[in-house]
Design a protein around this motif. Sequence first.
Motif, mmCIF file in Angstrom:
data_model
loop_
_atom_site.group_PDB
_atom_site.id
_atom_site.type_symbol
_atom_site.label_atom_id
_atom_site.label_comp_id
_atom_site.label_asym_id
_atom_site.label_seq_id
_atom_site.Cartn_x
_atom_site.Cartn_y
_atom_site.Cartn_z
ATOM 1 N N SER A 1 10.729 6.772 -0.210
ATOM 2 C CA SER A 1 9.266 7.526 -0.231
ATOM 3 C C SER A 1 8.166 6.729 0.500
ATOM 4 N N GLY A 2 8.316 5.498 0.411
ATOM 5 C CA GLY A 2 7.306 4.529 1.058
ATOM 6 C C GLY A 2 6.362 4.192 -0.041
ATOM 7 N N ILE A 3 6.641 4.246 -1.313
ATOM 8 C CA ILE A 3 5.842 4.049 -2.345
ATOM 9 C C ILE A 3 6.740 3.077 -3.638
ATOM 10 N N GLY A 4 7.775 2.715 -3.271
ATOM 11 C CA GLY A 4 8.514 1.805 -3.982
ATOM 12 C C GLY A 4 7.739 0.514 -4.214
ATOM 13 N N LEU A 5 7.360 0.037 -3.274
ATOM 14 C CA LEU A 5 6.838 -1.499 -3.327
ATOM 15 C C LEU A 5 5.462 -1.374 -3.918
ATOM 16 N N THR A 6 4.873 -0.137 -3.942
ATOM 17 C CA THR A 6 3.552 -0.011 -4.585
ATOM 18 C C THR A 6 3.758 0.050 -6.158
ATOM 19 N N ILE A 7 5.019 0.707 -6.330
ATOM 20 C CA ILE A 7 5.095 0.767 -7.959
ATOM 21 C C ILE A 7 5.794 -0.563 -8.415
ATOM 22 N N GLU B 1 0.770 -1.086 0.070
ATOM 23 C CA GLU B 1 -0.022 0.040 -0.098
ATOM 24 C C GLU B 1 0.803 1.358 -0.079
ATOM 25 N N ARG B 2 0.216 2.254 -0.633
ATOM 26 C CA ARG B 2 1.098 3.576 -0.684
ATOM 27 C C ARG B 2 1.367 4.122 0.478
ATOM 28 N N PHE B 3 2.552 4.304 1.025
ATOM 29 C CA PHE B 3 3.351 5.095 2.187
ATOM 30 C C PHE B 3 3.087 4.121 3.255
ATOM 31 N N TYR B 4 2.749 2.807 3.111
ATOM 32 C CA TYR B 4 2.692 1.969 4.298
ATOM 33 C C TYR B 4 4.208 1.949 5.035
ATOM 34 N N ARG B 5 4.053 2.011 6.082
ATOM 35 C CA ARG B 5 5.409 1.572 7.085
ATOM 36 C C ARG B 5 5.065 0.738 8.206
#
Length: 330
Positions: free
Chosen positions: A292-298, A276-280
């Motif tokens: 940035s917390g969105i690498g896995l989303t991409i 999920e976006r920005f999930y930590r």
Amino acid sequence: MQALVGNDPALARDLYRNFSAAIDEVLLVAALAAALVAAGVSLFVTRRIVTPVQAMMEASQAIAAGDYHQRIGVAAGSPAAQADGDELARLALAFNRMAENLEAIEQHRIELIGDVAHELRTPLTGVRSIMEGLVDGVLPAEPETFLNVQREVGRLQRLVRDLEELSRAEAGPISLERRPCAPAELARAAAVRLAPQFEDKGVILQMDVPPDLPLVLADSGRAVQVLTNLLGNALQYTPGGGRVTLRAWRDDPMVAIAVADTGAGIPPEHLPHLFERFYRVDKSRSRTGGGSGIGLTIAKHLVEAHGGRIWAASAGSGQGSTFTFTLPLA
């Protein structure tokens, strides 16, 4: 009998009156029965059809106005009712699922705005603090000071690039230039990119990718981007002296590629939300210590655009983690 009636007009009139009264009584009873049946049918239709439809209409209007908490409370919407072919029950359940999805999307939108604001605030605060220190004479006007500003600006640029990439990925089909690629070549290209960082941190990068694996049908640049992201995450959360293993194997009709580390690990309850976006996992972790917390989303969007899937596994905190994705055979 006919002769008797014909010879007695009074009897004939009496019989006619009785017959007419009987017909009127039958008609009246039939009319009352029909009215009762009509009222019952109308009540049934109103309760089973009109009322739920009106409730859906009112709920849809409320959702259109921005109230995403609306739900349809149809008693017939039970699994048993569905088994009996209750179309209205299924329609109500479908409406409720739609409302839940819209509410979730709205919640994600609100969270996204807050996350982006937080991501932007951190480097901007750093730049402002440095500039105020320069203006007040607290910080010296030396190359090191300006390098700090440059690093913060670089973080902003990376965030903007990631957001642009995510926006393109979520806007529609991702443009791919797919061709047969060797998994070993993809793995080697990603490893070469990050080899200096692994060496600087003292983390061992081990490759286990057989050269005779069948070719995959992929956009080599995008596939290397996914691998680089996974290797970078593994490096970030693996302490010095640890190990990161990149391996691949055939898993018909796919080739599976996995990045396993001996790092911090992931608690089981966080695994479903990692993409999920920005999930930590650690909400208190400083943003300066991660991306940035969105690498896995991409990465998820890129893998799915290839027709594959991506998932994460971990035995728990402190026990490392493994990220695996698949690419179709050429």
